[in-house]
Motif scaffolding. Structure first.
Motif, PDB file in Angstrom:
ATOM      1  N   ILE A   1       0.839  -1.207   0.000  1.00 32.96           N
ATOM      2  CA  ILE A   1       0.000   0.000   0.000  1.00 32.96           C
ATOM      3  C   ILE A   1       0.868   1.249   0.000  1.00 32.96           C
ATOM      4  O   ILE A   1       0.628   2.207  -0.722  1.00 32.96           O
ATOM      5  CB  ILE A   1      -0.895   0.007   1.255  1.00 32.96           C
ATOM      6  CG1 ILE A   1      -1.939  -1.094   1.159  1.00 32.96           C
ATOM      7  CG2 ILE A   1      -1.575   1.353   1.435  1.00 32.96           C
ATOM      8  CD1 ILE A   1      -2.742  -1.279   2.422  1.00 32.96           C
TER       9      ILE A   1
ATOM     10  N   LYS B   1       0.348   5.459  -7.832  1.00 34.88           N
ATOM     11  CA  LYS B   1      -0.853   4.941  -8.503  1.00 34.88           C
ATOM     12  C   LYS B   1      -1.564   5.971  -9.382  1.00 34.88           C
ATOM     13  O   LYS B   1      -2.481   5.617 -10.117  1.00 34.88           O
ATOM     14  CB  LYS B   1      -1.816   4.313  -7.500  1.00 34.88           C
ATOM     15  CG  LYS B   1      -2.453   5.255  -6.530  1.00 34.88           C
ATOM     16  CD  LYS B   1      -3.306   4.456  -5.564  1.00 34.88           C
ATOM     17  CE  LYS B   1      -3.736   5.269  -4.375  1.00 34.88           C
ATOM     18  NZ  LYS B   1      -4.418   6.512  -4.713  1.00 34.88           N
TER      19      LYS B   1
ATOM     20  N   VAL C   1       0.268   5.252 -17.138  1.00 31.04           N
ATOM     21  CA  VAL C   1       0.342   3.839 -17.507  1.00 31.04           C
ATOM     22  C   VAL C   1       1.300   3.143 -16.543  1.00 31.04           C
ATOM     23  O   VAL C   1       2.409   3.628 -16.314  1.00 31.04           O
ATOM     24  CB  VAL C   1       0.844   3.672 -18.960  1.00 31.04           C
ATOM     25  CG1 VAL C   1       1.051   2.194 -19.289  1.00 31.04           C
ATOM     26  CG2 VAL C   1      -0.134   4.325 -19.935  1.00 31.04           C
ATOM     27  N   ILE C   2       0.843   2.025 -15.981  1.00 32.98           N
ATOM     28  CA  ILE C   2       1.690   1.279 -15.040  1.00 32.98           C
ATOM     29  C   ILE C   2       1.989  -0.098 -15.622  1.00 32.98           C
ATOM     30  O   ILE C   2       1.081  -0.805 -16.086  1.00 32.98           O
ATOM     31  CB  ILE C   2       1.004   1.128 -13.665  1.00 32.98           C
ATOM     32  CG1 ILE C   2       0.792   2.508 -13.028  1.00 32.98           C
ATOM     33  CG2 ILE C   2       1.844   0.234 -12.734  1.00 32.98           C
ATOM     34  CD1 ILE C   2       0.015   2.489 -11.725  1.00 32.98           C
ATOM     35  N   VAL C   3       3.260  -0.455 -15.610  1.00 32.61           N
ATOM     36  CA  VAL C   3       3.700  -1.784 -16.036  1.00 32.61           C
ATOM     37  C   VAL C   3       4.281  -2.486 -14.818  1.00 32.61           C
ATOM     38  O   VAL C   3       5.026  -1.870 -14.049  1.00 32.61           O
ATOM     39  CB  VAL C   3       4.782  -1.685 -17.138  1.00 32.61           C
ATOM     40  CG1 VAL C   3       5.411  -3.044 -17.405  1.00 32.61           C
ATOM     41  CG2 VAL C   3       4.186  -1.102 -18.409  1.00 32.61           C
TER      42      VAL C   3
ATOM     43  N   PHE D   1      -0.061  -6.218  -9.550  1.00 36.23           N
ATOM     44  CA  PHE D   1      -0.793  -6.526 -10.786  1.00 36.23           C
ATOM     45  C   PHE D   1      -2.223  -5.971 -10.771  1.00 36.23           C
ATOM     46  O   PHE D   1      -2.836  -5.789 -11.810  1.00 36.23           O
ATOM     47  CB  PHE D   1      -0.799  -8.040 -11.037  1.00 36.23           C
ATOM     48  CG  PHE D   1       0.537  -8.572 -11.487  1.00 36.23           C
ATOM     49  CD1 PHE D   1       1.135  -8.102 -12.650  1.00 36.23           C
ATOM     50  CD2 PHE D   1       1.208  -9.535 -10.746  1.00 36.23           C
ATOM     51  CE1 PHE D   1       2.371  -8.585 -13.071  1.00 36.23           C
ATOM     52  CE2 PHE D   1       2.440 -10.013 -11.154  1.00 36.23           C
ATOM     53  CZ  PHE D   1       3.028  -9.539 -12.314  1.00 36.23           C
ATOM     54  N   GLN D   2      -2.730  -5.703  -9.567  1.00 39.27           N
ATOM     55  CA  GLN D   2      -4.097  -5.167  -9.484  1.00 39.27           C
ATOM     56  C   GLN D   2      -4.189  -3.705  -9.916  1.00 39.27           C
ATOM     57  O   GLN D   2      -5.280  -3.184 -10.145  1.00 39.27           O
ATOM     58  CB  GLN D   2      -4.640  -5.316  -8.057  1.00 39.27           C
ATOM     59  CG  GLN D   2      -4.905  -6.769  -7.703  1.00 39.27           C
ATOM     60  CD  GLN D   2      -5.034  -6.982  -6.212  1.00 39.27           C
ATOM     61  OE1 GLN D   2      -5.345  -6.053  -5.468  1.00 39.27           O
ATOM     62  NE2 GLN D   2      -4.792  -8.196  -5.768  1.00 39.27           N
ATOM     63  N   VAL D   3      -3.071  -3.022  -9.984  1.00 38.08           N
ATOM     64  CA  VAL D   3      -3.114  -1.624 -10.432  1.00 38.08           C
ATOM     65  C   VAL D   3      -2.401  -1.441 -11.768  1.00 38.08           C
ATOM     66  O   VAL D   3      -2.390  -0.349 -12.323  1.00 38.08           O
ATOM     67  CB  VAL D   3      -2.486  -0.657  -9.402  1.00 38.08           C
ATOM     68  CG1 VAL D   3      -3.224  -0.713  -8.075  1.00 38.08           C
ATOM     69  CG2 VAL D   3      -1.005  -0.945  -9.195  1.00 38.08           C
ATOM     70  N   ALA D   4      -1.792  -2.523 -12.264  1.00 36.65           N
ATOM     71  CA  ALA D   4      -0.991  -2.390 -13.481  1.00 36.65           C
ATOM     72  C   ALA D   4      -1.856  -2.452 -14.733  1.00 36.65           C
ATOM     73  O   ALA D   4      -2.799  -3.233 -14.816  1.00 36.65           O
ATOM     74  CB  ALA D   4       0.065  -3.494 -13.527  1.00 36.65           C
ATOM     75  N   ASP D   5      -1.542  -1.615 -15.707  1.00 32.56           N
ATOM     76  CA  ASP D   5      -2.225  -1.684 -17.001  1.00 32.56           C
ATOM     77  C   ASP D   5      -1.701  -2.871 -17.795  1.00 32.56           C
ATOM     78  O   ASP D   5      -2.438  -3.514 -18.516  1.00 32.56           O
ATOM     79  CB  ASP D   5      -1.987  -0.389 -17.779  1.00 32.56           C
ATOM     80  CG  ASP D   5      -2.534   0.801 -17.036  1.00 32.56           C
ATOM     81  OD1 ASP D   5      -3.757   0.997 -17.095  1.00 32.56           O
ATOM     82  OD2 ASP D   5      -1.757   1.504 -16.355  1.00 32.56           O
ATOM     83  N   TYR D   6      -0.380  -3.107 -17.671  1.00 36.11           N
ATOM     84  CA  TYR D   6       0.233  -4.244 -18.344  1.00 36.11           C
ATOM     85  C   TYR D   6       1.062  -5.009 -17.332  1.00 36.11           C
ATOM     86  O   TYR D   6       1.953  -4.431 -16.695  1.00 36.11           O
ATOM     87  CB  TYR D   6       1.135  -3.777 -19.499  1.00 36.11           C
ATOM     88  CG  TYR D   6       0.382  -2.956 -20.533  1.00 36.11           C
ATOM     89  CD1 TYR D   6      -0.518  -3.572 -21.401  1.00 36.11           C
ATOM     90  CD2 TYR D   6       0.549  -1.579 -20.603  1.00 36.11           C
ATOM     91  CE1 TYR D   6      -1.217  -2.819 -22.333  1.00 36.11           C
ATOM     92  CE2 TYR D   6      -0.149  -0.821 -21.524  1.00 36.11           C
ATOM     93  CZ  TYR D   6      -1.036  -1.444 -22.391  1.00 36.11           C
ATOM     94  OH  TYR D   6      -1.732  -0.711 -23.298  1.00 36.11           O
ATOM     95  N   GLY D   7       0.753  -6.275 -17.180  1.00 41.21           N
ATOM     96  CA  GLY D   7       1.509  -7.093 -16.243  1.00 41.21           C
ATOM     97  C   GLY D   7       2.275  -8.172 -16.995  1.00 41.21           C
ATOM     98  O   GLY D   7       1.768  -8.741 -17.964  1.00 41.21           O
ATOM     99  N   LEU D   8       3.497  -8.414 -16.552  1.00 42.97           N
ATOM    100  CA  LEU D   8       4.279  -9.497 -17.136  1.00 42.97           C
ATOM    101  C   LEU D   8       4.758 -10.374 -15.986  1.00 42.97           C
ATOM    102  O   LEU D   8       5.521  -9.909 -15.129  1.00 42.97           O
ATOM    103  CB  LEU D   8       5.480  -8.937 -17.915  1.00 42.97           C
ATOM    104  CG  LEU D   8       6.446  -9.975 -18.500  1.00 42.97           C
ATOM    105  CD1 LEU D   8       5.755 -10.832 -19.561  1.00 42.97           C
ATOM    106  CD2 LEU D   8       7.672  -9.281 -19.115  1.00 42.97           C
ATOM    107  N   VAL D   9       4.256 -11.622 -15.971  1.00 43.99           N
ATOM    108  CA  VAL D   9       4.686 -12.559 -14.938  1.00 43.99           C
ATOM    109  C   VAL D   9       5.952 -13.232 -15.447  1.00 43.99           C
ATOM    110  O   VAL D   9       5.899 -14.041 -16.371  1.00 43.99           O
ATOM    111  CB  VAL D   9       3.592 -13.607 -14.636  1.00 43.99           C
ATOM    112  CG1 VAL D   9       4.067 -14.565 -13.547  1.00 43.99           C
ATOM    113  CG2 VAL D   9       2.302 -12.908 -14.219  1.00 43.99           C
TER     114      VAL D   9
ATOM    115  N   ILE E   1       6.414  -5.945 -13.623  1.00 47.53           N
ATOM    116  CA  ILE E   1       7.133  -7.172 -13.967  1.00 47.53           C
ATOM    117  C   ILE E   1       7.473  -7.857 -12.649  1.00 47.53           C
ATOM    118  O   ILE E   1       8.177  -7.285 -11.807  1.00 47.53           O
ATOM    119  CB  ILE E   1       8.425  -6.872 -14.762  1.00 47.53           C
ATOM    120  CG1 ILE E   1       8.087  -6.120 -16.053  1.00 47.53           C
ATOM    121  CG2 ILE E   1       9.185  -8.174 -15.054  1.00 47.53           C
ATOM    122  CD1 ILE E   1       9.291  -5.685 -16.867  1.00 47.53           C
TER     123      ILE E   1
END
Lengths: 249, 314
Positions: free
Chosen positions: B268, B275, B279-281, B292-300, B283
């Motif tokens: 938090i 936040k 744009v939030i990415v 990942f709950q706030v990311a526009d693009y997530g890469l696991v 990784i």
């Protein structure tokens, strides 16, 4: 040297706070309350100064409802010598906090006051600076290191560009940042011993301070929610989306 | 009716944060048909005074110059503002470590309850500000005759910095220089990259980076993108990078066009600081990480594999 340390009782930092449905504030019923983390660091620093022989006595002060006794007992268990509760159920804003502490300091005459830089509820980051101003004392805010030598206080401060060191005459007010120290835990024998330490209570009227709120809270709302986006499968796909969809690179 | 804005600067340039603060002041000024003055407290900071005078909405610049103000203390800054506060309905400063340091002192001396870190102006006496690390937004109204306010830069677009021709008036501040606090030294992080709070792109690392050396993987990408490098509190506490890298509620509050969070779980505390980015990415190898709950693009993915790939792809 006599030290005065302040502690605030706040919603525990691990609690996910929830805005009340009527937007009047934050839900605090049946929510775990704890000592403000920055105040824990203040208590720890005072104890370390006592262990080093710099401080002789630590007086811990809290302002708030009856339950702040628990917060004060925690500070006593950690190593503070004596506690004072300024008991009120009213909301006390930083200006009033500073005035109440000024009145307590007139009675106690400490040579240094150590406070948290901000409380994690109101996030005002004001009380220490305002107290120093009312007392006409110098301040060392956002401290990451303090040293007392030759009657002066050297404070290393966390500032936007890095670190800054200043030298203050005493008496002075210090506010703590996260990296000043790592607070200890209270031991069971010390928790038992703390029950026998002195805890004096007073009310704002005893100190002759008007604590009427100057800032009205009209409403409290949840922040704009952010939608979770998409999971991409590869770095290649990520770069493609950033270039062509979001157009940010 | 007049509004005072306190300029923040390095004795050479007016800060970007000051332009956001000026934008907040402009909203109040248009509500009240007020004039805006700006005070520049520094040492040989004439170029700052000229930049302040060039701001479209500034009508007068107060120039307070003294050798002691090269690295000013909160005590001196507050005393100068208080000595010159007569006639102002609002006093604005940026919610930087500098503004947060001296402005509460101004409030105490004027017997005013200041309002910290506003993110919007609702009217001349009503503002919104985040509380509980940004988990709630409070709408607050000041009942004091003077409003003393710090402004969070991410809440406002920068004011127009050209087109103005304000007069510059020197003020004498010798008697307000405090001697109970003195500047000793500073260790500022020197970097070729943009400042975190001014950067359009930020790439931040967390505990997942595992060491300070591994931040090099972020730095090469930052240099390709013209980005700033940031860090989570966990990474700073672990000693990977200095404190001034920290993005979060107790560090810097940022809102760039692109924020890339690498190996950051998304506490938090950290989310509160980034936040509002456009744009939030994210990784992260842990697909359940809150980031990942706030990311526009997530890469696991394993960042040690993904970062070199990203570097090659740019």
């Amino acid at each position: 040297m006599k030290l005065l340390v302040t502690v605030k009782r706040v919603v525990d930092y691990n609690v996910k706070v929830r805005v009340k449905d009527d937007h009047s504030g934050i839900e605090t019923a049946n929510v775990k309350m704890s000592m403000n983390p920055f105040c824990e660091i203040a208590v720890e620093e005072a104890i370390r100064l006592k262990e080093k022989g710099v401080a002789s006595e630590i007086v811990v002060v809290s302002i708030g409802p009856k339950q702040c006794q628990e917060t004060l007992r925690t500070a006593l268990a950690l190593g503070a010598d004596r506690a004072i509760l300024v008991n009120t159920d009213e909301e006390v804003q930083p200006l009033a906090v500073a005035k109440l502490l000024q009145a307590v300091i007139a009675k106690e005459s400490p040579e240094m006051v150590i406070m948290g830089k901000q409380s994690i509820d109101g996030d005002n980051n004001q009380s220490g600076q305002m107290l120093a101003a009312l007392l006409d004392w110098p301040q060392g805010t956002f401290a990451s290191e303090i040293n007392v030598a030759d009657g002066k206080l050297a404070v290393t401060r966390e500032v936007d560009g890095g670190l800054e060191t200043i030298s203050l005459t005493l008496p002075a007010v210090v506010t703590t940042d996260l990296r000043l120290n790592e607070p200890r835990f209270a031991s069971l024998p010390n928790i038992m011993k703390a029950k026998r330490k002195t805890l004096d209570e007073m009310i704002p009227a005893d100190l002759g301070v008007d604590i009427t709120a100057r800032v009205k809270t009209l409403k409290v709302t949840p922040p704009a929610a952010r939608e979770a986006g998409v999971i991409v499968e590869s770095v290649e796909e990520l770069v493609e989306k950033l270039r062509n969809e979001a157009k940010v690179i | 009716m007049t509004i005072l804005v306190i300029a923040e600067h390095n004795n050479q340039d007016l800060s970007v944060a000051t332009l956001a603060t000026l934008a907040a002041a402009e909203k109040v000024a248009s509500d009240l048909s007020s004039e805006i003055h700006m005070i520049v407290m520094g040492h040989e900071s004439n170029s700052v005074c000229e930049q302040a005078a060039a701001c479209a909405s500034v009508k007068k610049v107060l120039s307070a110059q003294d050798a002691a103000l090269e690295n000013p203390t909160a005590e001196s800054l507050a005393a100068i503002v208080v000595a010159n506060a007569d006639g102002y309905t609002h006093i604005f400063a940026s919610a930087t470590t500098s503004g947060k340091n001296f402005l509460p002192r101004v409030g105490a001396k004027l017997d005013v309850q200041p309002i910290s870190e506003i993110v919007s102006v609702e009217s001349a006496d009503t503002f919104t500000r985040p509380i509980y690390a940004g988990n709630a937004i409070a709408t607050v109204q000041s009942t004091d005759s003077v409003k003393v306010i710090t402004v969070r830069a991410t809440g406002f677009d920068a004011a127009e910095a050209t087109g103005g021709s304000a007069s510059i008036e020197d003020i004498n501040v010798v008697s307000q220089i405090s001697n109970n606090s003195t500047f000793v030294s500073q260790e500022l992080t020197v970097s070729e990259r943009p400042e975190l709070t001014a950067a359009k792109i930020i790439i931040s690392g967390g505990r997942g980076m595992q060491s300070g050396e591994n931040f090099h993987l972020l730095e090469v990408i930052a240099d390709k993108l013209g980005a700033a490098v940031g860090a989570s509190r966990a990474a700073v506490d672990a000693g990977f990078v200095p404190n001034d890298y920290q993005v979060g509620q107790t560090g810097k509050i940022v809102a760039p066009d692109l924020y890339i969070a690498v190996g950051i779980s998304g506490a938090i505390q950290h989310l509160a600081g980034m936040k509002d980015s456009k744009v939030i990415v994210a990784i992260n190898k842990d697909e359940d990480a809150p980031i990942f709950q706030v990311a526009d693009y997530g890469l696991v993915a394993d960042l040690f594999k993904a970062l070199p790939e990203l570097n090659d792809a740019l």
